[in-house]
Design a protein around this motif. Structure first.
Motif, PDB file in Angstrom:
ATOM      1  N   TYR A 154      28.281 -63.777  -1.820  1.00 61.23           N
ATOM      2  CA  TYR A 154      29.366 -63.437  -2.742  1.00 61.23           C
ATOM      3  C   TYR A 154      30.615 -62.927  -2.025  1.00 61.23           C
ATOM      4  O   TYR A 154      31.611 -62.634  -2.676  1.00 61.23           O
ATOM      5  CB  TYR A 154      28.901 -62.373  -3.745  1.00 61.23           C
ATOM      6  CG  TYR A 154      27.684 -62.746  -4.548  1.00 61.23           C
ATOM      7  CD1 TYR A 154      27.365 -64.080  -4.821  1.00 61.23           C
ATOM      8  CD2 TYR A 154      26.827 -61.765  -5.038  1.00 61.23           C
ATOM      9  CE1 TYR A 154      26.246 -64.417  -5.560  1.00 61.23           C
ATOM     10  CE2 TYR A 154      25.699 -62.091  -5.784  1.00 61.23           C
ATOM     11  CZ  TYR A 154      25.415 -63.416  -6.032  1.00 61.23           C
ATOM     12  OH  TYR A 154      24.299 -63.748  -6.760  1.00 61.23           O
ATOM     13  N   PHE A 155      30.559 -62.874  -0.715  1.00 61.70           N
ATOM     14  CA  PHE A 155      31.659 -62.295   0.044  1.00 61.70           C
ATOM     15  C   PHE A 155      32.189 -63.301   1.054  1.00 61.70           C
ATOM     16  O   PHE A 155      31.470 -64.216   1.478  1.00 61.70           O
ATOM     17  CB  PHE A 155      31.202 -60.999   0.698  1.00 61.70           C
ATOM     18  CG  PHE A 155      30.769 -59.975  -0.324  1.00 61.70           C
ATOM     19  CD1 PHE A 155      31.706 -59.199  -0.975  1.00 61.70           C
ATOM     20  CD2 PHE A 155      29.421 -59.845  -0.667  1.00 61.70           C
ATOM     21  CE1 PHE A 155      31.316 -58.283  -1.947  1.00 61.70           C
ATOM     22  CE2 PHE A 155      29.022 -58.930  -1.634  1.00 61.70           C
ATOM     23  CZ  PHE A 155      29.978 -58.156  -2.276  1.00 61.70           C
ATOM     24  N   ALA A 186      32.791 -60.277  -7.618  1.00 59.85           N
ATOM     25  CA  ALA A 186      32.554 -60.909  -6.314  1.00 59.85           C
ATOM     26  C   ALA A 186      31.851 -62.251  -6.485  1.00 59.85           C
ATOM     27  O   ALA A 186      32.224 -63.246  -5.838  1.00 59.85           O
ATOM     28  CB  ALA A 186      31.725 -59.979  -5.429  1.00 59.85           C
ATOM     29  N   ARG A 188      34.192 -64.935  -8.301  1.00 59.01           N
ATOM     30  CA  ARG A 188      35.265 -65.425  -7.427  1.00 59.01           C
ATOM     31  C   ARG A 188      34.823 -66.693  -6.686  1.00 59.01           C
ATOM     32  O   ARG A 188      35.650 -67.544  -6.348  1.00 59.01           O
ATOM     33  CB  ARG A 188      35.676 -64.357  -6.416  1.00 59.01           C
ATOM     34  CG  ARG A 188      36.586 -63.272  -6.957  1.00 59.01           C
ATOM     35  CD  ARG A 188      37.092 -62.407  -5.820  1.00 59.01           C
ATOM     36  NE  ARG A 188      37.809 -61.240  -6.272  1.00 59.01           N
ATOM     37  CZ  ARG A 188      39.103 -61.224  -6.605  1.00 59.01           C
ATOM     38  NH1 ARG A 188      39.789 -62.351  -6.566  1.00 59.01           N
ATOM     39  NH2 ARG A 188      39.690 -60.108  -6.987  1.00 59.01           N
ATOM     40  N   ARG A 224      35.747 -68.379  -1.537  1.00 62.66           N
ATOM     41  CA  ARG A 224      34.407 -67.906  -1.203  1.00 62.66           C
ATOM     42  C   ARG A 224      33.306 -68.709  -1.891  1.00 62.66           C
ATOM     43  O   ARG A 224      32.159 -68.246  -1.973  1.00 62.66           O
ATOM     44  CB  ARG A 224      34.270 -66.417  -1.494  1.00 62.66           C
ATOM     45  CG  ARG A 224      34.386 -66.008  -2.944  1.00 62.66           C
ATOM     46  CD  ARG A 224      34.207 -64.498  -3.104  1.00 62.66           C
ATOM     47  NE  ARG A 224      35.394 -63.751  -2.739  1.00 62.66           N
ATOM     48  CZ  ARG A 224      35.459 -62.414  -2.726  1.00 62.66           C
ATOM     49  NH1 ARG A 224      34.397 -61.689  -3.038  1.00 62.66           N
ATOM     50  NH2 ARG A 224      36.579 -61.788  -2.399  1.00 62.66           N
TER      51      ARG A 224
END
Length: 280
Positions: free
Chosen positions: A131-132, A214, A217, A252
């Motif tokens: 998620y990052f 997160a 995105r 991402r």
């Protein structure tokens, strides 16, 4: 082009018609349990679980966008339970009915609302790191299926029917492994987090809210990008059977869109990273 959308009155169906229904190139019919809200869309109220109720509405259609699905209480996308339920059985019947009707009516192409959950265990196994931005996982159309639920397995069943139809009945089949398409008021990467606030699930300053943002995105498929991807499939005449990921050009994201770019000319406009806060 005459297009039937099963489940057309829902979130994903209206994303398509909101952006394409007013174009003279298309004539859309929504087949759903509810009337469609757009006057530019012909609305048919029928149950896709009943073959005889839907078969006449596929006559003289050039394409079918199959979205209809019965919600699961057991085996949904967050539930690893393996169990036969009435809803699961109904979905198997729905998907078989639509493919049978498309073949019988001589429909040229079927756009199938598959799901990221058909390969959802890649996310489960790698969360929350993916998620990052520093994650390097990419899931493309060549990976082995890894359903995360009975729901995901149902989507793979639909993909299998599509492969059979493509190779045995000359139907062009587009499996769209759709990520996160939101309702109109939540069409942004903060949408799921804001919906949770509105439901009372969490507060805006909570860890749960931040984790939802997160994740989305990377997963967000804006309504206009989703409609554009469907239009790319409608305008294509080269595919026999293929798999594409329904996701915007998010920095991402872990799902590949290069394949859709190369084969279909998919050119998404949105990126979840450009949003610093929800709309006010």
């Amino acid at each position: 082009m005459k297009v039937l959308i099963t489940g057309g009155a829902g979130t994903v169906g209206t994303a398509i018609t909101d952006h394409l229904a007013d174009r003279p190139a298309y004539s859309f019919t929504s087949l759903d349990l509810d009337d469609h809200s757009d006057s530019n869309v012909e609305s048919v109220v029928a149950d896709v679980a009943e073959y005889d109720a839907i078969r006449p509405h596929l006559n003289k259609k050039d394409a079918v966008v199959h979205l209809a699905n019965t919600p699961l209480q057991t085996g949904h996308s967050r539930d690893r339970t393996i169990e036969w339920t009435e809803a699961h059985g109904k979905n198997i019947r729905i998907h078989a009915n639509v493919m049978r009707a498309a073949v019988d009516a001589g429909v040229e192409s079927v756009i199938w609302a598959s799901s990221n959950h058909a390969v959802g265990m890649y996310e489960v196994a790698n969360a929350p790191d993916i998620y990052f931005p520093d994650s390097d996982l990419i899931v493309d159309h060549t990976v082995q299926p890894r359903p995360d639920s009975v729901y995901g397995a149902e989507k793979l069943y639909g993909e299998g029917l599509g492969r059979l139809a493509a190779e045995s009945h000359r139907v062009r089949f587009y499996a769209l492994r759709i990520c996160t398409v939101c309702d109109r008021e939540y069409d942004h990467p903060f949408g799921h987090a804001e919906a949770g606030v509105d439901r009372g699930d969490w507060e805006r300053d909570s860890d749960e809210y931040a984790m939802q943002v997160a994740r989305i995105r990377g997963m967000w498929h804006s309504r206009r990008d989703h409609a554009h991807l469907v239009e790319c499939c409608l305008e294509d005449d080269s595919v026999e059977f293929d798999v594409f990921y329904g996701v915007s050009d998010n920095d991402r994201r872990w799902f590949d869109i290069d394949h859709a770019r190369e084969v279909l000319g998919y050119d998404p406009q949105d990126n979840g990273e450009t949003w610093e806060a929800p709309p006010t």
